[in-house]
Write a protein that holds these residues in place. Structure first.
Motif, PDB file in Angstrom:
ATOM      1  N   SER A   1     -70.156  26.123 -92.782  1.00 47.68           N
ATOM      2  CA  SER A   1     -68.928  25.339 -92.858  1.00 47.68           C
ATOM      3  C   SER A   1     -68.173  25.605 -94.161  1.00 47.68           C
ATOM      4  O   SER A   1     -66.969  25.356 -94.244  1.00 47.68           O
ATOM      5  N   SER A   2     -68.860  26.105 -95.185  1.00 44.61           N
ATOM      6  CA  SER A   2     -68.195  26.402 -96.450  1.00 44.61           C
ATOM      7  C   SER A   2     -67.208  27.561 -96.311  1.00 44.61           C
ATOM      8  O   SER A   2     -66.350  27.757 -97.180  1.00 44.61           O
ATOM      9  N   HIS A   3     -67.336  28.315 -95.235  1.00 40.04           N
ATOM     10  CA  HIS A   3     -66.439  29.458 -95.012  1.00 40.04           C
ATOM     11  C   HIS A   3     -64.983  28.997 -94.928  1.00 40.04           C
ATOM     12  O   HIS A   3     -64.083  29.734 -95.318  1.00 40.04           O
ATOM     13  N   SER A   4     -64.774  27.778 -94.416  1.00 39.45           N
ATOM     14  CA  SER A   4     -63.403  27.274 -94.302  1.00 39.45           C
ATOM     15  C   SER A   4     -62.808  26.954 -95.669  1.00 39.45           C
ATOM     16  O   SER A   4     -61.583  26.963 -95.832  1.00 39.45           O
ATOM     17  N   MET A   5     -63.634  26.665 -96.652  1.00 37.09           N
ATOM     18  CA  MET A   5     -63.141  26.441 -98.013  1.00 37.09           C
ATOM     19  C   MET A   5     -62.887  27.773 -98.715  1.00 37.09           C
ATOM     20  O   MET A   5     -61.941  27.913 -99.496  1.00 37.09           O
ATOM     21  N   ALA A   6     -63.731  28.748 -98.436  1.00 34.80           N
ATOM     22  CA  ALA A   6     -63.578  30.062 -99.062  1.00 34.80           C
ATOM     23  C   ALA A   6     -62.360  30.806 -98.528  1.00 34.80           C
ATOM     24  O   ALA A   6     -61.773  31.639 -99.231  1.00 34.80           O
ATOM     25  N   ARG A   7     -61.974  30.510 -97.271  1.00 33.95           N
ATOM     26  CA  ARG A   7     -60.809  31.158 -96.661  1.00 33.95           C
ATOM     27  C   ARG A   7     -59.876  30.050 -96.162  1.00 33.95           C
ATOM     28  O   ARG A   7     -59.837  29.751 -94.973  1.00 33.95           O
ATOM     29  N   PRO A   8     -59.129  29.406 -97.064  1.00 34.48           N
ATOM     30  CA  PRO A   8     -58.360  28.212 -96.722  1.00 34.48           C
ATOM     31  C   PRO A   8     -57.133  28.495 -95.859  1.00 34.48           C
ATOM     32  O   PRO A   8     -56.678  29.639 -95.737  1.00 34.48           O
ATOM     33  N   VAL A   9     -56.593  27.420 -95.294  1.00 33.20           N
ATOM     34  CA  VAL A   9     -55.396  27.510 -94.460  1.00 33.20           C
ATOM     35  C   VAL A   9     -54.262  28.195 -95.209  1.00 33.20           C
ATOM     36  O   VAL A   9     -53.494  28.985 -94.639  1.00 33.20           O
ATOM     37  N   GLU A  10     -54.149  27.898 -96.514  1.00 34.95           N
ATOM     38  CA  GLU A  10     -53.060  28.467 -97.305  1.00 34.95           C
ATOM     39  C   GLU A  10     -53.050  30.000 -97.274  1.00 34.95           C
ATOM     40  O   GLU A  10     -51.987  30.622 -97.324  1.00 34.95           O
ATOM     41  N   ALA A  11     -54.222  30.605 -97.193  1.00 33.21           N
ATOM     42  CA  ALA A  11     -54.296  32.063 -97.139  1.00 33.21           C
ATOM     43  C   ALA A  11     -53.679  32.581 -95.842  1.00 33.21           C
ATOM     44  O   ALA A  11     -53.026  33.632 -95.835  1.00 33.21           O
ATOM     45  N   GLU A  12     -53.881  31.854 -94.749  1.00 32.22           N
ATOM     46  CA  GLU A  12     -53.305  32.261 -93.471  1.00 32.22           C
ATOM     47  C   GLU A  12     -51.793  32.079 -93.470  1.00 32.22           C
ATOM     48  O   GLU A  12     -51.042  32.997 -93.103  1.00 32.22           O
ATOM     49  N   THR A  13     -51.335  30.900 -93.842  1.00 32.25           N
ATOM     50  CA  THR A  13     -49.899  30.624 -93.767  1.00 32.25           C
ATOM     51  C   THR A  13     -49.104  31.546 -94.700  1.00 32.25           C
ATOM     52  O   THR A  13     -48.028  32.032 -94.329  1.00 32.25           O
ATOM     53  N   ALA A  14     -49.626  31.796 -95.888  1.00 29.65           N
ATOM     54  CA  ALA A  14     -48.927  32.681 -96.825  1.00 29.65           C
ATOM     55  C   ALA A  14     -48.833  34.094 -96.272  1.00 29.65           C
ATOM     56  O   ALA A  14     -47.796  34.759 -96.393  1.00 29.65           O
ATOM     57  N   SER A  15     -49.900  34.545 -95.630  1.00 31.73           N
ATOM     58  CA  SER A  15     -49.891  35.897 -95.068  1.00 31.73           C
ATOM     59  C   SER A  15     -48.931  36.008 -93.891  1.00 31.73           C
ATOM     60  O   SER A  15     -48.233  37.017 -93.737  1.00 31.73           O
ATOM     61  N   VAL A  16     -48.884  34.983 -93.051  1.00 29.71           N
ATOM     62  CA  VAL A  16     -47.936  35.002 -91.927  1.00 29.71           C
ATOM     63  C   VAL A  16     -46.512  35.106 -92.462  1.00 29.71           C
ATOM     64  O   VAL A  16     -45.692  35.905 -91.974  1.00 29.71           O
TER      65      VAL A  16
END
Length: 348
Positions: A152-167
């Motif tokens: 479950s720590s994977h979601s902290m290591a790869r946060p939502v912000e990383a996805e939205t910024a890349s999009v």
């Protein structure tokens, strides 16, 4: 049904799955058309690899329509040549894949200048086909928060912000250089990223997005159960995020569902490999959508019709297993792999 995002392994990863096995399991689940991703071993970034992969897939002859995504690299000459190959071999080569962040296979092009160069080269070459995108901005990842004992720590290591910024980056960079092709944002894990795509559509961009069964059915809380091996990129999110994604899917806001089917050996998963088998989960998701009132029209759109439209493939009937078949087929598909990340959902 059509699954436009699978990783069927084989070649240097045959211990994880072979083309023959993956296509046979897919067909048993009612999936008769697949788009295979290029992060194979070796990767599908050269004409030789692409042609060999197509020949190997056709040799399986199990009744599945097979297409592949060809991969782009940081070399402008490779980008130009693979775009030309994709155009000449369409629809066997359905489009190109750009990993705007590292994932399994280490094909990530993580620098903005490199990403811009890819779009510039494609625009200059006149490529107007599809580019599928894995969106996670590398500079916003937090690897120090990863606990190998707690998936479950994977979601902290790869946060939502990383996805939205890349999009946002991919929409901006491709637009700045005049790229006229179609962007497809793969496996969205956040409603915020969905909103960014919807805004780009309103502004006239050629763009689509998809959600996976695991992001719509499972949450980061499920990943706490080590035995489910529920680790993938992008990771599972909060229950609030998950329920919002499911609601958006039910409301028809996504273009389609894609499994991101990515099997590993049990040993690989114990060592922290990202990716899970997806065919079982697709059937569970269809079952859940039906139970929540999804119409036959919506299901047909999500499970193939919109894919055909965006990809430029001929219209055909999309056949979906009956409600009574879904659970049994899902259980059988799960039995084809050494672990089942959807087991907990099946018990709900």
């Amino acid at each position: 049904m059509i699954d436009p995002h699978v990783h069927l392994r084989d070649w240097g990863q045959a211990e994880k799955e072979t083309l023959q096995h993956g296509m046979q399991v897919a067909l048993q689940c009612g999936i008769d058309e697949l788009f295979d991703m290029p992060n194979t071993s070796p990767p599908l970034t050269t004409e030789e690899a692409v042609l060999t992969r197509l020949e190997d897939a056709w040799r399986c002859n199990v009744g599945v329509r097979y297409h592949l995504w060809a991969g782009v690299t940081s070399d402008p000459r490779q980008v130009e040549s693979i775009a030309k190959l994709a155009t000449s071999l369409f629809p066997s080569v359905i489009g190109l894949k750009l990993f705007a962040g590292h994932s399994t296979g280490h094909m990530g092009l993580v620098e903005e200048q490199t990403q811009r160069s890819v779009y510039q080269t494609l625009a200059s070459a006149g490529y107007e086909g599809m580019v599928a995108l894995h969106c996670e901005k590398e500079s916003l990842l937090r690897p120090s928060l990863e606990d190998g004992r707690d998936f479950s720590s994977h979601s902290m290591a790869r946060p939502v912000e990383a996805e939205t910024a890349s999009v946002r980056d991919q929409i901006r960079l491709s637009g700045e250089v005049g790229f006229k092709g179609h962007l497809h944002i793969c496996h969205l894990s956040s409603v915020e990223a969905l909103g960014i795509v919807e805004e780009a559509k309103r502004l006239g961009r050629r763009i689509s997005c998809a959600v996976t069964p695991h992001h719509a059915l499972l949450s980061s809380k499920d990943a706490c159960d080590h035995d489910l091996y529920a680790k993938m990129n992008p990771p599972l999110r909060s229950e609030t995020e998950r329920s919002s994604l499911f609601a958006a899917l039910l409301a028809g806001r996504f273009d389609w569902v894609e499994t991101d089917h990515a099997p590993h050996t049990l040993q690989d998963k114990e060592l922290g490999a990202s990716g899970i088998p997806g065919f079982s989960g697709l059937l569970l998701l269809v079952k859940q959508l039906i139970e929540q009132g999804a119409s036959a029209k919506l299901l047909a759109r999500l499970l193939g019709e919109r894919v055909l439209q965006v990809a430029g493939l001929p219209e055909r009937e999309i056949c979906i297993p009956s409600y009574d078949q879904l659970s049994a087929l899902s259980l059988a598909a799960a039995g084809a792999y050494p672990y089942d990340s959807f087991a907990k959902f099946r018990l709900r």
